[in-house]
Design a protein around this motif. Structure first.
Motif, PDB file in Angstrom:
ATOM      1  N   THR A   9       0.387  -4.658   3.359  1.00  0.00           N
ATOM      2  CA  THR A   9       0.858  -4.255   2.030  1.00  0.00           C
ATOM      3  C   THR A   9      -0.321  -3.953   1.117  1.00  0.00           C
ATOM      4  O   THR A   9      -0.336  -2.932   0.414  1.00  0.00           O
ATOM      5  CB  THR A   9       1.723  -5.377   1.424  1.00  0.00           C
ATOM      6  N   SER A  20      -1.815  -0.048   0.397  1.00  0.00           N
ATOM      7  CA  SER A  20      -1.758   0.348  -1.018  1.00  0.00           C
ATOM      8  C   SER A  20      -3.127   0.771  -1.521  1.00  0.00           C
ATOM      9  O   SER A  20      -3.270   1.818  -2.180  1.00  0.00           O
ATOM     10  CB  SER A  20      -1.230  -0.806  -1.867  1.00  0.00           C
ATOM     11  N   CYS A  21      -4.139  -0.019  -1.214  1.00  0.00           N
ATOM     12  CA  CYS A  21      -5.471   0.241  -1.766  1.00  0.00           C
ATOM     13  C   CYS A  21      -6.134   1.455  -1.125  1.00  0.00           C
ATOM     14  O   CYS A  21      -6.803   2.238  -1.812  1.00  0.00           O
ATOM     15  CB  CYS A  21      -6.342  -1.009  -1.621  1.00  0.00           C
ATOM     16  N   CYS A  46      -4.515   4.030   0.096  1.00  0.00           N
ATOM     17  CA  CYS A  46      -3.809   5.195  -0.448  1.00  0.00           C
ATOM     18  C   CYS A  46      -4.285   5.499  -1.861  1.00  0.00           C
ATOM     19  O   CYS A  46      -4.544   6.661  -2.206  1.00  0.00           O
ATOM     20  CB  CYS A  46      -2.300   4.950  -0.434  1.00  0.00           C
ATOM     21  N   SER A  71      -0.034   8.528  -3.386  1.00  0.00           N
ATOM     22  CA  SER A  71       0.964   7.509  -3.710  1.00  0.00           C
ATOM     23  C   SER A  71       1.591   7.035  -2.401  1.00  0.00           C
ATOM     24  O   SER A  71       1.512   7.727  -1.375  1.00  0.00           O
ATOM     25  CB  SER A  71       2.029   8.062  -4.650  1.00  0.00           C
ATOM     26  N   LEU A 120       6.248   1.790   0.562  1.00  0.00           N
ATOM     27  CA  LEU A 120       6.103   0.765   1.595  1.00  0.00           C
ATOM     28  C   LEU A 120       7.475   0.257   2.035  1.00  0.00           C
ATOM     29  O   LEU A 120       8.346  -0.013   1.195  1.00  0.00           O
ATOM     30  CB  LEU A 120       5.288  -0.408   1.066  1.00  0.00           C
ATOM     31  N   VAL A 162       3.349  -6.597  -4.166  1.00  0.00           N
ATOM     32  CA  VAL A 162       3.552  -5.294  -4.806  1.00  0.00           C
ATOM     33  C   VAL A 162       3.741  -5.457  -6.311  1.00  0.00           C
ATOM     34  O   VAL A 162       3.281  -4.615  -7.101  1.00  0.00           O
ATOM     35  CB  VAL A 162       4.738  -4.551  -4.162  1.00  0.00           C
ATOM     36  N   ILE A 207       0.288  -5.657  -7.650  1.00  0.00           N
ATOM     37  CA  ILE A 207      -0.376  -4.355  -7.566  1.00  0.00           C
ATOM     38  C   ILE A 207       0.124  -3.422  -8.665  1.00  0.00           C
ATOM     39  O   ILE A 207      -0.662  -2.753  -9.344  1.00  0.00           O
ATOM     40  CB  ILE A 207      -0.139  -3.735  -6.171  1.00  0.00           C
ATOM     41  N   ARG A 208       1.426  -3.383  -8.878  1.00  0.00           N
ATOM     42  CA  ARG A 208       2.003  -2.491  -9.888  1.00  0.00           C
ATOM     43  C   ARG A 208       1.565  -2.905 -11.300  1.00  0.00           C
ATOM     44  O   ARG A 208       1.304  -2.055 -12.156  1.00  0.00           O
ATOM     45  CB  ARG A 208       3.526  -2.484  -9.759  1.00  0.00           C
ATOM     46  N   VAL A 251       2.579   2.940  -6.211  1.00  0.00           N
ATOM     47  CA  VAL A 251       2.894   2.012  -5.117  1.00  0.00           C
ATOM     48  C   VAL A 251       4.312   1.494  -5.330  1.00  0.00           C
ATOM     49  O   VAL A 251       4.620   0.917  -6.375  1.00  0.00           O
ATOM     50  CB  VAL A 251       1.915   0.825  -5.061  1.00  0.00           C
TER      51      VAL A 251
END
Length: 414
Positions: free
Chosen positions: A127, A131-132, A134, A140, A143, A157, A160-161, A174
């Motif tokens: 995850t 994400s990183c 990308c 974008s 997942l 997530v 991250i968001r 993400v």
């Protein structure tokens, strides 16, 4: 629009904002790394819930290990993000250029793939890694993890968001599909209006299912029926140590070995040495008739299916071969094209092995466990591609780009 179509549309919009935001992308990555460390206890609590559900459902120790996050693993994820930050921005590079006879200036430049979908199973570090990578490469990502790690993934997530928002980038760069049913996976495979590429990461069954059903271009990754061949010119202590590492350091991952091939000339000396070391970790050996003759009837007899099996556990298939050529032929027949290694002190035989074995990573006198984006200096990886188009081996930020031509003219017509 369905919920997934809305996610696809949001991802498409977010991808356009990411293209020219190189500095912001690095700031966001730094904020994500810091958030992982600061919220370590929160992540672990979510992960403990998944582990409890997994234990109650009867997941094997190897699968539970794939699922586990602890302070050390979370710190490793954060360290991996800092390595990604330090990498050169892969977007906007001029890869080649020339002027035509008509006076057109033609440049080939690197661009993001766009919107990437990832379908993966129980490893929640994917995850963060996906994400990183990308984000660094201007893509974008949507997942879709497995049900085994859903609570951990929701937590990760969410962090991250939040970091994206605080960095001035769209949160929808993400997104996580919280529905872990087969239906959501099939719907993602049909999202070709929004997805530019789909990357499955997990078991052979998962990868085959995506490859067979997806309407979106697929990069196949992960399935690892990896081999080590112990040549007749091998240092046997070295061979035993490498095999022990490649099988037992983390048997649940795709770069661990599933089969060893041992040359007949040294099998009687090599196999007991290898078995004695593997027994310290209770590795079950599944062997050919010659292996059983040497080691005894405690060895499980191998069937044809065992040479193709990805155990992802403390199990190892063993075959005695008559020659280097037989070892190469066996690998060609049963390997998934991931990673193979030869243990030998003979230069010419090593060269022949590396030349004729057609896998993404081919080693001489080293463990297959090094097939990893971090170990290869890529920061981390989004997966290990076992195909040849468009990427092969550990996929870092450069493998998440495509190209376009930019042509400058001053009125030319054809």
């Amino acid at each position: 629009m369905t919920e997934l179509e809305i996610m696809g549309s949001n991802a498409k919009s977010a991808s356009k904002e990411l293209i020219n935001s190189g500095n912001k992308r690095n700031i966001a990555l730094k904020n994500i790394a810091e958030s992982l460390v600061l919220n370590c206890d929160k992540i672990i609590n979510s992960n403990m819930l998944d582990l409890k559900i997994g234990k109650d459902a009867g997941l094997s120790d190897a699968l539970l290990d794939r699922l586990l996050l602890n302070k050390s693993r979370i710190k490793s994820m954060a360290d991996g993000i800092h390595k990604v930050i330090a990498l050169e921005d892969p977007i906007g590079k001029i890869l080649s250029g020339h002027v035509t006879k008509d006076g057109l200036e033609i440049k080939k430049v690197s661009v993001p793939l766009g919107v990437i979908g990832i379908i993966y199973e129980s490893r929640p570090n994917v995850t963060v890694d996906a994400s990183c990578l990308c984000l660094k490469s201007g893509n974008s990502v949507i997942l879709r993890g497995g049900k085994e790690a859903i609570n951990t993934n929701i937590c990760l997530v969410g962090l991250i968001r939040e970091a994206l928002k605080n960095s001035g980038l769209p949160e929808n760069s993400v997104q996580l599909i919280k529905d872990t049913s087969r239906q959501s996976a099939l719907e993602l495979m049909s999202l070709n209006k929004y997805l530019d590429v789909l990357i499955p990461r997990g078991s052979a069954n998962l990868i085959n299912s995506v490859a067979e059903n997806s309407k979106v271009p697929v990069i196949e990754t992960g399935a690892g029926n990896c081999h080590i061949y112990v040549d007749k010119y091998a240092d046997l202590d070295m061979a035993a140590n490498i095999i022990f590492n490649a099988k037992t350091s983390r048997p649940s991952v795709c770069n661990s070995i599933e089969t060893i091939l041992v040359h007949k000339d040294i099998a009687k000396e090599a196999l007991p040495k290898i078995e004695n070391l593997l027994q310290t970790k209770d590795v079950e050996l599944i062997g050919c008739r010659k292996t059983i003759d040497i080691l005894g009837n405690q060895i499980t007899p191998a069937t044809e299916a065992d040479w193709s099996r990805e155990y992802l556990d403390y199990k190892l298939a063993v075959k005695v071969v008559n020659s280097l050529e037989e070892a190469i032929d066996h690998i060609a027949l049963y390997s998934t094209g991931h990673s193979e290694s030869i243990i030998t002190s003979n230069y010419n035989r090593a060269r022949k092995f590396t030349s004729l074995v057609d896998s993404a990573a081919v080693y001489v006198n080293a463990s297959t466990r090094f097939t990893d984006g971090g170990q290869f200096g890529l920061g981390s990886e989004i997966g290990i591609s076992t195909q040849k188009l468009h990427a092969r081996g550990p996929m870092g930020i450069n493998e998440l780009t495509s190209t376009k031509f930019i042509i400058l003219g001053d009125g030319q017509i054809r």
